[in-house]
Motif scaffolding. Structure first.
Motif, PDB file in Angstrom:
ATOM      1  N   HIS A 177       0.829  -1.209   0.000  1.00 22.08           N
ATOM      2  CA  HIS A 177       0.000   0.000   0.000  1.00 22.08           C
ATOM      3  C   HIS A 177       0.864   1.261   0.000  1.00 22.08           C
ATOM      4  CE1 HIS A 177      -4.160  -1.265   0.097  1.00 22.08           C
ATOM      5  NE2 HIS A 177      -3.869  -2.209   0.977  1.00 22.08           N
ATOM      6  N   SER A 178       1.975   1.225   0.728  1.00 27.65           N
ATOM      7  CA  SER A 178       2.837   2.409   0.779  1.00 27.65           C
ATOM      8  C   SER A 178       3.438   2.717  -0.589  1.00 27.65           C
ATOM      9  CB  SER A 178       3.961   2.195   1.797  1.00 27.65           C
ATOM     10  OG  SER A 178       4.951   1.283   1.311  1.00 27.65           O
ATOM     11  N   LYS A 179       3.593   1.703  -1.420  1.00 27.60           N
ATOM     12  CA  LYS A 179       4.153   1.890  -2.756  1.00 27.60           C
ATOM     13  C   LYS A 179       3.101   2.336  -3.766  1.00 27.60           C
ATOM     14  CE  LYS A 179       8.539   0.578  -2.286  1.00 27.60           C
ATOM     15  NZ  LYS A 179       9.691   1.373  -2.755  1.00 27.60           N
ATOM     16  N   PHE A 180       1.924   1.704  -3.719  1.00 32.47           N
ATOM     17  CA  PHE A 180       0.936   1.915  -4.776  1.00 32.47           C
ATOM     18  C   PHE A 180      -0.047   3.061  -4.494  1.00 32.47           C
ATOM     19  CE2 PHE A 180       1.800  -2.748  -5.397  1.00 32.47           C
ATOM     20  CZ  PHE A 180       2.556  -2.569  -6.547  1.00 32.47           C
ATOM     21  N   ASP A 181      -0.337   3.313  -3.229  1.00 30.31           N
ATOM     22  CA  ASP A 181      -1.369   4.297  -2.912  1.00 30.31           C
ATOM     23  C   ASP A 181      -1.013   5.704  -3.397  1.00 30.31           C
ATOM     24  OD1 ASP A 181      -2.720   2.228  -1.780  1.00 30.31           O
ATOM     25  OD2 ASP A 181      -2.533   2.910   0.296  1.00 30.31           O
ATOM     26  N   LYS A 182       0.254   5.976  -3.568  1.00 28.25           N
ATOM     27  CA  LYS A 182       0.672   7.308  -4.009  1.00 28.25           C
ATOM     28  C   LYS A 182       0.746   7.440  -5.531  1.00 28.25           C
ATOM     29  CE  LYS A 182       5.493   5.967  -3.175  1.00 28.25           C
ATOM     30  NZ  LYS A 182       6.655   6.156  -2.275  1.00 28.25           N
ATOM     31  N   ILE A 183       0.457   6.348  -6.250  1.00 30.01           N
ATOM     32  CA  ILE A 183       0.481   6.369  -7.714  1.00 30.01           C
ATOM     33  C   ILE A 183      -0.937   6.580  -8.235  1.00 30.01           C
ATOM     34  CG2 ILE A 183       0.993   5.018  -9.794  1.00 30.01           C
ATOM     35  CD1 ILE A 183       3.122   3.532  -8.156  1.00 30.01           C
ATOM     36  N   ALA A 184      -1.106   7.471  -9.196  1.00 30.37           N
ATOM     37  CA  ALA A 184      -2.432   7.751  -9.758  1.00 30.37           C
ATOM     38  C   ALA A 184      -3.061   6.476 -10.297  1.00 30.37           C
ATOM     39  CB  ALA A 184      -2.309   8.790 -10.862  1.00 30.37           C
ATOM     40  N   ASP A 185      -4.370   6.348 -10.103  1.00 33.62           N
ATOM     41  CA  ASP A 185      -5.082   5.133 -10.508  1.00 33.62           C
ATOM     42  C   ASP A 185      -4.897   4.821 -11.995  1.00 33.62           C
ATOM     43  OD1 ASP A 185      -5.945   4.919  -7.943  1.00 33.62           O
ATOM     44  OD2 ASP A 185      -8.037   5.462  -8.329  1.00 33.62           O
ATOM     45  N   ASP A 186      -4.890   5.843 -12.840  1.00 32.77           N
ATOM     46  CA  ASP A 186      -4.801   5.593 -14.279  1.00 32.77           C
ATOM     47  C   ASP A 186      -3.413   5.167 -14.726  1.00 32.77           C
ATOM     48  OD1 ASP A 186      -3.503   8.009 -13.940  1.00 32.77           O
ATOM     49  OD2 ASP A 186      -4.509   9.021 -15.610  1.00 32.77           O
ATOM     50  N   ARG A 187      -2.449   5.154 -13.780  1.00 34.93           N
ATOM     51  CA  ARG A 187      -1.096   4.679 -14.089  1.00 34.93           C
ATOM     52  C   ARG A 187      -0.839   3.273 -13.552  1.00 34.93           C
ATOM     53  NH1 ARG A 187       0.509   7.572 -18.299  1.00 34.93           N
ATOM     54  NH2 ARG A 187       0.237   9.810 -17.948  1.00 34.93           N
ATOM     55  N   ARG A 188      -1.811   2.722 -12.861  1.00 34.71           N
ATOM     56  CA  ARG A 188      -1.640   1.376 -12.276  1.00 34.71           C
ATOM     57  C   ARG A 188      -2.113   0.324 -13.272  1.00 34.71           C
ATOM     58  NH1 ARG A 188      -3.872   2.079  -6.055  1.00 34.71           N
ATOM     59  NH2 ARG A 188      -3.316   4.272  -5.819  1.00 34.71           N
ATOM     60  N   LYS A 189      -1.444   0.253 -14.407  1.00 32.98           N
ATOM     61  CA  LYS A 189      -1.806  -0.698 -15.461  1.00 32.98           C
ATOM     62  C   LYS A 189      -0.542  -1.381 -15.973  1.00 32.98           C
ATOM     63  CE  LYS A 189      -5.743   2.140 -16.867  1.00 32.98           C
ATOM     64  NZ  LYS A 189      -6.325   2.972 -17.947  1.00 32.98           N
ATOM     65  N   ILE A 190      -0.586  -2.719 -16.061  1.00 39.67           N
ATOM     66  CA  ILE A 190       0.593  -3.506 -16.402  1.00 39.67           C
ATOM     67  C   ILE A 190       0.201  -4.647 -17.337  1.00 39.67           C
ATOM     68  CG2 ILE A 190       2.364  -5.071 -15.472  1.00 39.67           C
ATOM     69  CD1 ILE A 190       2.963  -2.214 -14.752  1.00 39.67           C
ATOM     70  N   LEU A 191       1.052  -4.936 -18.308  1.00 37.64           N
ATOM     71  CA  LEU A 191       0.894  -6.091 -19.196  1.00 37.64           C
ATOM     72  C   LEU A 191       1.736  -7.245 -18.667  1.00 37.64           C
ATOM     73  CD1 LEU A 191       0.071  -7.495 -21.868  1.00 37.64           C
ATOM     74  CD2 LEU A 191       2.027  -6.354 -22.954  1.00 37.64           C
ATOM     75  N   THR A 192       1.098  -8.410 -18.457  1.00 36.07           N
ATOM     76  CA  THR A 192       1.817  -9.600 -17.991  1.00 36.07           C
ATOM     77  C   THR A 192       1.500 -10.790 -18.895  1.00 36.07           C
ATOM     78  OG1 THR A 192       0.008 -10.157 -16.474  1.00 36.07           O
ATOM     79  CG2 THR A 192       1.848  -8.886 -15.569  1.00 36.07           C
ATOM     80  N   SER A 193       2.230 -11.892 -18.679  1.00 36.38           N
ATOM     81  CA  SER A 193       2.102 -13.065 -19.545  1.00 36.38           C
ATOM     82  C   SER A 193       0.726 -13.717 -19.467  1.00 36.38           C
ATOM     83  CB  SER A 193       3.175 -14.102 -19.179  1.00 36.38           C
ATOM     84  OG  SER A 193       4.461 -13.587 -19.387  1.00 36.38           O
ATOM     85  N   HIS A 194       0.222 -13.960 -18.233  1.00 44.16           N
ATOM     86  CA  HIS A 194      -1.103 -14.550 -18.112  1.00 44.16           C
ATOM     87  C   HIS A 194      -1.802 -14.012 -16.875  1.00 44.16           C
ATOM     88  CE1 HIS A 194       0.366 -17.414 -15.055  1.00 44.16           C
ATOM     89  NE2 HIS A 194      -0.823 -17.945 -14.983  1.00 44.16           N
ATOM     90  N   ASP A 195      -3.081 -14.260 -16.783  1.00 49.55           N
ATOM     91  CA  ASP A 195      -3.937 -13.599 -15.804  1.00 49.55           C
ATOM     92  C   ASP A 195      -3.793 -14.249 -14.432  1.00 49.55           C
ATOM     93  OD1 ASP A 195      -5.786 -11.999 -14.647  1.00 49.55           O
ATOM     94  OD2 ASP A 195      -7.454 -12.544 -15.953  1.00 49.55           O
ATOM     95  N   ALA A 196      -2.713 -13.888 -13.728  1.00 53.20           N
ATOM     96  CA  ALA A 196      -2.441 -14.503 -12.435  1.00 53.20           C
ATOM     97  C   ALA A 196      -2.379 -13.495 -11.293  1.00 53.20           C
ATOM     98  CB  ALA A 196      -1.115 -15.275 -12.493  1.00 53.20           C
ATOM     99  N   PHE A 197      -2.595 -12.221 -11.599  1.00 48.39           N
ATOM    100  CA  PHE A 197      -2.459 -11.175 -10.592  1.00 48.39           C
ATOM    101  C   PHE A 197      -3.805 -10.582 -10.165  1.00 48.39           C
ATOM    102  CE2 PHE A 197       2.091 -10.820 -11.744  1.00 48.39           C
ATOM    103  CZ  PHE A 197       2.631 -10.673 -10.477  1.00 48.39           C
ATOM    104  N   GLY A 198      -4.874 -11.347 -10.340  1.00 49.87           N
ATOM    105  CA  GLY A 198      -6.197 -10.817 -10.029  1.00 49.87           C
ATOM    106  C   GLY A 198      -6.363 -10.391  -8.582  1.00 49.87           C
ATOM    107  N   TYR A 199      -5.866 -11.197  -7.634  1.00 48.67           N
ATOM    108  CA  TYR A 199      -6.013 -10.863  -6.218  1.00 48.67           C
ATOM    109  C   TYR A 199      -5.107  -9.700  -5.834  1.00 48.67           C
ATOM    110  CZ  TYR A 199      -8.664 -15.184  -5.896  1.00 48.67           C
ATOM    111  OH  TYR A 199      -9.613 -16.162  -6.080  1.00 48.67           O
ATOM    112  N   PHE A 200      -3.946  -9.653  -6.431  1.00 48.75           N
ATOM    113  CA  PHE A 200      -3.040  -8.523  -6.239  1.00 48.75           C
ATOM    114  C   PHE A 200      -3.722  -7.242  -6.736  1.00 48.75           C
ATOM    115  CE2 PHE A 200       0.387  -5.638  -7.010  1.00 48.75           C
ATOM    116  CZ  PHE A 200       1.480  -6.046  -6.257  1.00 48.75           C
ATOM    117  N   GLY A 201      -4.295  -7.333  -7.938  1.00 49.79           N
ATOM    118  CA  GLY A 201      -4.978  -6.179  -8.514  1.00 49.79           C
ATOM    119  C   GLY A 201      -6.148  -5.718  -7.676  1.00 49.79           C
TER     120      GLY A 201
END
Length: 300
Positions: A177-201
């Motif tokens: 949370h300390s890392k991501f909460d300060k980043i604008a929501d529209d910048r929290r987008k990442i391309l990965t190999s397969h859909d395994a980060f759903g709970y993280f997201g």
């Protein structure tokens, strides 16, 4: 002779007292876990009282794993077996049948608030629960309960270990949370190999786009890849990551078509080897957070 008897008599109470004071201890439990992430969490709870073997090895893909005769032998000898569940270990039933294992695997994800996803036109449960440390706390509680049932003598140690590691997981959650909460929501987008980060997201409000669905065993359709490329362009996704446990070629092709830049490697379904950056769950999670946050900050 009399003096020797006196010495023995004087020493005997000490030996007896020592014997009474020595705590009873069960034998070390032979434990099997389905894959490395789970094996590490079991070690954290079991401590010195368990010997844990992982069926899927470091950098291994739990979706495409093919058990060997050695794995069957390992499972047959296990006192306790742990699986994550939720459809991750599709090969486990076959392995149990082949090994002659008489126990029932402990499903550590029982009790987690799971999420559903559409994969190949079907609505399924996302099995990648461990990518949120909040979920891993439930793993820890289930592991403690199972180990205490198998080894009641050491239950107090399992409880203490579980409490300590639950605090570690809370710290990991706060760190993310300390890392991501300060980043604008529209910048929290990442391309990965397969859909395994759903709970993280879900936990940290990060959007992950991927050409493959829940399992690396599936194949992406040309139409699906085309839609993903268009979405990446529309949403201006700047960075892509590949994963240590599967083939990166497809995600690299998508990135090339969209102009996304490489952010490096993430550890999603498998720990690294001991000399790598993700040799434990704690190291894996922190490493992934650092990699992702750095990529988002750069794109901002």
């Amino acid at each position: 002779m009399i003096r020797r008897r006196l010495l023995l008599s004087a020493a005997l109470p000490g030996f007896i007292a020592f014997g009474i004071a020595a705590p009873a201890s069960a034998e070390t439990l032979d434990v099997v876990a389905s894959f490395t992430v789970l094996a590490d969490v079991v070690k954290q709870v079991g401590g010195e009282h368990v010997k844990v073997s992982s069926l899927v090895g470091p950098n291994g893909d739990p979706h495409e794993f093919e058990p060997s005769p050695a794995d069957a032998k390992k499972l047959n000898a296990a006192k306790v077996t742990f699986v994550s569940g939720e459809g991750l270990e599709g090969w486990m039933d076959r392995l149990i049948s082949a090994s002659g294992y008489k126990g029932t695997p402990v499903v550590v994800s029982e009790g987690i608030n799971t999420r559903t996803m559409v994969d190949d036109g079907k609505t399924i449960t996302d099995p990648h629960v461990w990518n949120s440390p909040v979920n891993v706390k439930i793993w820890v509680a289930n592991i403690e309960k199972a180990l205490s049932a198998a080894d009641p003598v050491d239950a107090a140690d399992f409880k203490a270990n579980a409490e300590r590691y639950t605090k570690t997981l809370s710290d990991l959650d706060a760190y993310a949370h300390s890392k991501f909460d300060k980043i604008a929501d529209d910048r929290r987008k990442i391309l990965t190999s397969h859909d395994a980060f759903g709970y993280f997201g879900r936990e940290y409000n990060v959007t992950f786009l991927s050409p493959l669905g829940v399992s690396t065993e599936t194949e992406a359709s040309a139409a699906g890849v085309g839609r993903l490329i268009e979405q990446i362009r529309t949403e201006h996704v700047k960075t892509y990551f590949f994963e240590n446990s599967n083939d990166p070629r497809l995600v690299k092709q998508v990135a090339k078509a969209t102009g996304a830049q490489p952010g490096g490697e993430l550890y999603v379904e498998a720990l690294s080897k001991a000399d790598g950056p993700a040799a434990t769950y704690e190291k894996m999670f922190r490493y992934n957070v650092d990699q992702l946050a750095a990529a988002m900050a750069k794109s901002s």
